[in-house]
Design a protein around this motif. Structure first.
Motif, PDB file in Angstrom:
ATOM      1  N   ARG A 161      -4.378 -39.235 -62.941  1.00 22.88           N
ATOM      2  CA  ARG A 161      -4.402 -39.779 -64.295  1.00 22.88           C
ATOM      3  C   ARG A 161      -5.843 -39.807 -64.811  1.00 22.88           C
ATOM      4  N   LEU A 162      -6.157 -38.846 -65.654  1.00 17.78           N
ATOM      5  CA  LEU A 162      -7.439 -38.802 -66.346  1.00 17.78           C
ATOM      6  C   LEU A 162      -7.260 -39.126 -67.814  1.00 17.78           C
ATOM      7  N   GLY A 163      -6.074 -38.931 -68.306  1.00 18.31           N
ATOM      8  CA  GLY A 163      -5.671 -39.225 -69.675  1.00 18.31           C
ATOM      9  C   GLY A 163      -4.165 -39.299 -69.680  1.00 18.31           C
ATOM     10  N   GLU A 164      -3.567 -38.970 -70.794  1.00 19.96           N
ATOM     11  CA  GLU A 164      -2.111 -38.935 -70.875  1.00 19.96           C
ATOM     12  C   GLU A 164      -1.674 -37.592 -71.433  1.00 19.96           C
ATOM     13  N   PRO A 165      -0.772 -36.904 -70.760  1.00 17.73           N
ATOM     14  CA  PRO A 165      -0.121 -37.283 -69.504  1.00 17.73           C
ATOM     15  C   PRO A 165      -1.027 -37.007 -68.311  1.00 17.73           C
ATOM     16  N   PRO A 166      -0.699 -37.550 -67.127  1.00 16.95           N
ATOM     17  CA  PRO A 166      -1.490 -37.242 -65.926  1.00 16.95           C
ATOM     18  C   PRO A 166      -1.471 -35.749 -65.627  1.00 16.95           C
ATOM     19  N   SER A 167      -2.550 -35.290 -65.019  1.00 18.41           N
ATOM     20  CA  SER A 167      -2.693 -33.859 -64.738  1.00 18.41           C
ATOM     21  C   SER A 167      -2.189 -33.535 -63.341  1.00 18.41           C
ATOM     22  N   PRO A 168      -1.439 -32.436 -63.181  1.00 16.42           N
ATOM     23  CA  PRO A 168      -0.991 -32.042 -61.843  1.00 16.42           C
ATOM     24  C   PRO A 168      -2.163 -31.606 -60.972  1.00 16.42           C
ATOM     25  N   VAL A 169      -2.062 -31.898 -59.680  1.00 16.54           N
ATOM     26  CA  VAL A 169      -3.106 -31.558 -58.719  1.00 16.54           C
ATOM     27  C   VAL A 169      -2.583 -30.434 -57.821  1.00 16.54           C
ATOM     28  N   PRO A 170      -3.285 -29.306 -57.743  1.00 11.20           N
ATOM     29  CA  PRO A 170      -2.848 -28.225 -56.845  1.00 11.20           C
ATOM     30  C   PRO A 170      -2.751 -28.709 -55.400  1.00 11.20           C
ATOM     31  N   GLY A 171      -1.843 -28.085 -54.627  1.00 11.09           N
ATOM     32  CA  GLY A 171      -1.563 -28.515 -53.264  1.00 11.09           C
ATOM     33  C   GLY A 171      -2.774 -28.708 -52.379  1.00 11.09           C
ATOM     34  N   PRO A 172      -3.672 -27.720 -52.238  1.00  8.30           N
ATOM     35  CA  PRO A 172      -4.840 -27.902 -51.352  1.00  8.30           C
ATOM     36  C   PRO A 172      -5.744 -29.050 -51.796  1.00  8.30           C
ATOM     37  N   VAL A 173      -5.925 -29.194 -53.112  1.00 15.88           N
ATOM     38  CA  VAL A 173      -6.759 -30.297 -53.612  1.00 15.88           C
ATOM     39  C   VAL A 173      -6.049 -31.631 -53.402  1.00 15.88           C
ATOM     40  N   ALA A 174      -4.712 -31.639 -53.540  1.00 14.99           N
ATOM     41  CA  ALA A 174      -3.953 -32.866 -53.302  1.00 14.99           C
ATOM     42  C   ALA A 174      -4.111 -33.333 -51.851  1.00 14.99           C
ATOM     43  N   ASP A 175      -4.066 -32.395 -50.901  1.00 18.05           N
ATOM     44  CA  ASP A 175      -4.270 -32.764 -49.490  1.00 18.05           C
ATOM     45  C   ASP A 175      -5.659 -33.351 -49.282  1.00 18.05           C
ATOM     46  N   LEU A 176      -6.656 -32.763 -49.934  1.00 21.13           N
ATOM     47  CA  LEU A 176      -8.031 -33.259 -49.827  1.00 21.13           C
ATOM     48  C   LEU A 176      -8.131 -34.672 -50.389  1.00 21.13           C
ATOM     49  N   LEU A 177      -7.500 -34.891 -51.531  1.00 20.07           N
ATOM     50  CA  LEU A 177      -7.564 -36.181 -52.216  1.00 20.07           C
ATOM     51  C   LEU A 177      -6.856 -37.267 -51.411  1.00 20.07           C
ATOM     52  N   LEU A 178      -5.658 -36.970 -50.917  1.00 22.35           N
ATOM     53  CA  LEU A 178      -4.905 -37.963 -50.151  1.00 22.35           C
ATOM     54  C   LEU A 178      -5.594 -38.255 -48.815  1.00 22.35           C
ATOM     55  N   GLY A 179      -6.214 -37.225 -48.220  1.00 20.91           N
ATOM     56  CA  GLY A 179      -6.951 -37.448 -46.986  1.00 20.91           C
ATOM     57  C   GLY A 179      -8.123 -38.385 -47.182  1.00 20.91           C
ATOM     58  N   TRP A 180      -8.807 -38.284 -48.331  1.00 22.51           N
ATOM     59  CA  TRP A 180      -9.937 -39.169 -48.604  1.00 22.51           C
ATOM     60  C   TRP A 180      -9.474 -40.613 -48.832  1.00 22.51           C
ATOM     61  N   ILE A 181      -8.344 -40.788 -49.514  1.00 20.11           N
ATOM     62  CA  ILE A 181      -7.850 -42.144 -49.773  1.00 20.11           C
ATOM     63  C   ILE A 181      -7.606 -42.883 -48.456  1.00 20.11           C
ATOM     64  N   ASP A 182      -7.124 -42.165 -47.449  1.00 19.18           N
ATOM     65  CA  ASP A 182      -6.863 -42.791 -46.156  1.00 19.18           C
ATOM     66  C   ASP A 182      -8.135 -43.075 -45.362  1.00 19.18           C
ATOM     67  N   LYS A 183      -9.263 -42.462 -45.760  1.00 19.43           N
ATOM     68  CA  LYS A 183     -10.496 -42.592 -44.969  1.00 19.43           C
ATOM     69  C   LYS A 183     -11.651 -43.162 -45.783  1.00 19.43           C
ATOM     70  N   ARG A 184     -11.349 -43.846 -46.872  1.00 23.38           N
ATOM     71  CA  ARG A 184     -12.438 -44.383 -47.700  1.00 23.38           C
ATOM     72  C   ARG A 184     -13.345 -45.307 -46.881  1.00 23.38           C
ATOM     73  N   ASP A 185     -14.654 -45.266 -47.194  1.00 18.15           N
ATOM     74  CA  ASP A 185     -15.599 -46.125 -46.490  1.00 18.15           C
ATOM     75  C   ASP A 185     -15.988 -47.308 -47.380  1.00 18.15           C
ATOM     76  N   ASN A 186     -16.926 -48.125 -46.879  1.00 18.84           N
ATOM     77  CA  ASN A 186     -17.385 -49.341 -47.569  1.00 18.84           C
ATOM     78  C   ASN A 186     -16.235 -50.331 -47.792  1.00 18.84           C
ATOM     79  N   MET A 187     -15.303 -50.411 -46.826  1.00 19.11           N
ATOM     80  CA  MET A 187     -14.104 -51.237 -47.007  1.00 19.11           C
ATOM     81  C   MET A 187     -14.032 -52.407 -46.012  1.00 19.11           C
ATOM     82  N   LYS A 188     -15.048 -52.609 -45.172  1.00 22.96           N
ATOM     83  CA  LYS A 188     -14.933 -53.586 -44.095  1.00 22.96           C
ATOM     84  C   LYS A 188     -15.818 -54.806 -44.293  1.00 22.96           C
ATOM     85  N   THR A 189     -16.436 -54.959 -45.459  1.00 18.97           N
ATOM     86  CA  THR A 189     -17.256 -56.145 -45.724  1.00 18.97           C
ATOM     87  C   THR A 189     -16.644 -56.908 -46.890  1.00 18.97           C
ATOM     88  N   ALA A 190     -17.267 -58.035 -47.238  1.00 18.05           N
ATOM     89  CA  ALA A 190     -16.770 -58.836 -48.358  1.00 18.05           C
ATOM     90  C   ALA A 190     -16.963 -58.125 -49.687  1.00 18.05           C
TER      91      ALA A 190
END
Length: 512
Positions: free
Chosen positions: A384-413
């Motif tokens: 979602r960058l605007g309306e309607p949301p933009s489709p993400v090609p398969g290889p880029v989608a895998d890259l994006l979902l992989g990053w969401i599962d490995k985000r850093d800076n998440m273990k402090t207050a």
């Protein structure tokens, strides 16, 4: 003092000084028995947790099983030392008083935020609760440590907050030093609700403005600059923040306006002039001596002076807007391919650069994306960058979902429950766009030229109003780009083209 040994056995020989885990040697021989483990390996071992393969209990696993080197608990390893906290019983690295890291951190916070009654100042209880809830309390304990006896550490600021020496207002934080520690503390206070939420960039500008005015030698100039910033620059920043977050570039532009106004006033004084005696020839001379950026930036101050009747009417040169040359389309495709197949490259800048090259997004907008902007619709992924949301090609989608599962800076207050796609190190804030830009530049991705190439390709393939809605651009911007690219959609009308006007008759008029 005992240490977690490799097998738990006690040795009588005292001449081996090499760590049995990492191989690090001590400077002096004869300090530890055979099987010595250095402090770094010891601390790392105690923080290893899981199911002990010998007894099946969920505990700290600092020992090593002799047969295969598997991590095991202290009981199975035969340790004589206990690593259980004297207060809560949790097995961890122990500090003074035989306390674990979290209990030690809680004690330090309680002492720093004490209001003199032996209890935490009531207004600061939400701050203490937020800090103690972090996943990695060692980060908080390290943050509190005083550096080389200095009195301007976070520890010192927290102690002053607890005593009430610092008011719980944004204005009180403008002049605190060091400003980085004060800014971080202010954002923590906003994140836990102690201070009202204010945009980070506006806070940054107000803090910078206070210091800039204090350093202005001429009191008349300082008063005039204060009026300009208060009645012209800050209202524009706040109005922009009501529509969308102010970017770091917007904050820098506001600061440049004040700095160039300061330089202009000094230039007038150096030529024996004031605003009231300044004439058109003087304005022309100033513009002739300064570059294009200076001419564009001083424009807001001169217009404000004319509106406020501080000067006469002047003719100002038109603002010049430069556009970056786009990358050739084949180069953009090659860069995208390198990002998708560069498994040895760091994941965070790969994801950011892919969004830039695919969707023509500036990094200042990329850092404002959240995980909620990544939409999973069955087998398809949308962004979602605007309306309607933009489709993400398969290889880029895998890259994006992989990053969401490995985000850093998440273990402090700071960002424990952050929804930012690129969490930052400040409470409630995403990663700074300049920091992300540096990481993307290290990959050799020209973001400005890549954006120009991507948006040009989009307006060639789709109507400019559709591109504007989907990618968050202004329709006038995409229309100009389409005209420059000689696109065939320049006269496309926006709106829902699936519905026909009620008066439209596909069979012709009634007179035919």
């Amino acid at each position: 003092m005992s240490r977690p040994y490799a097998t738990g056995e006690q040795y009588e020989r005292w001449y081996i000084t090499e760590c049995c885990r990492c191989g690090r040697r001590k400077n002096k021989a004869g300090s530890w028995p055979d099987g010595y483990v250095c402090r770094t390996c010891s601390d790392r071992a105690v923080r290893t947790r899981g199911i002990c393969p010998c007894c099946g209990e969920d505990r700290a696993l600092p020992g090593r099983r002799p047969a295969d080197g598997a991590a095991i608990c202290t009981t199975c390893a035969g340790f004589s030392q206990s690593f259980a906290c004297a207060r809560c019983g949790f097995e961890d690295k122990l500090h003074a008083g035989h306390l674990c890291t979290r209990c030690t951190f809680a004690g330090r916070l309680a002492g720093l935020l004490d209001d003199g009654t032996g209890r935490i100042r009531p207004e600061l209880v939400p701050l203490a609760d937020s800090l103690l809830a972090m996943d990695n309390p060692l980060s908080g304990l390290t943050w509190l440590c005083t550096r080389n006896g200095r009195t301007d550490s976070p520890e010192h600021l927290l102690r002053r907050l607890g005593r009430g020496e610092i008011e719980l207002t944004h204005e009180a934080f403008h002049t605190l030093q060091p400003w980085r520690a004060a800014s971080h503390l202010r954002e923590l206070l906003m994140a836990c609700g102690v201070l009202p939420a204010v945009g980070k960039q506006i806070c940054s500008f107000e803090r910078w403005l206070a210091g800039h005015l204090a350093g202005t030698a001429d009191p008349d100039h300082a008063r005039l600059l204060h009026r300009f910033a208060t009645w012209e620059v800050l209202p524009r920043l706040r109005a922009r923040a009501e529509k969308k977050p102010v970017t770091a570039a917007g904050r820098r532009h506001a600061g440049d306006q004040v700095k160039h106004a300061t330089a202009f006033l000094r230039w007038l004084s150096g030529h024996g002039l004031t605003l009231s005696t300044c004439r058109q020839a003087d304005i022309d001379a100033w513009h002739a001596e300064h570059n294009e950026h200076g001419s564009n930036t001083i424009r807001a101050f001169l217009l404000w002076c004319m509106t406020s009747r501080l000067t006469g009417r002047f003719r100002l040169p038109a603002a010049v807007i430069r556009q970056a040359a786009p990358l050739p389309e084949h180069e953009r495709a090659e860069l995208l391919g390198r990002l998708l197949t560069g498994y040895d490259l760091p994941l965070r800048p790969r994801v950011a650069a892919a969004i830039v090259l695919l969707y023509a997004q500036p990094l200042s907008r990329v850092v404002r994306l959240t995980v909620d902007d990544v939409i999973r619709d069955g087998d398809q992924v949308l962004l979602r960058l605007g309306e309607p949301p933009s489709p993400v090609p398969g290889p880029v989608a895998d890259l994006l979902l992989g990053w969401i599962d490995k985000r850093d800076n998440m273990k402090t207050a700071t960002n424990r429950n952050s929804r930012w796609l690129f969490p930052g190190r400040r409470a409630g804030q995403p990663m700074h766009s300049d920091a992300l830009a540096a990481l993307v530049d290290d990959l050799g991705i020209p973001t400005v030229a890549g954006r120009a190439s991507a948006i040009r390709q989009h307006v060639l393939e789709m109507p400019a109003p559709v591109v504007a809605d989907a990618l968050g651009y202004h329709p006038v911007t995409t229309a100009k780009l389409a005209a420059q690219a000689a696109g065939a959609w320049s006269r496309y009308a926006p709106g829902d083209h699936l519905r026909s006007p009620s008066s439209w008759n596909p069979g012709g008029t009634h007179d035919s």
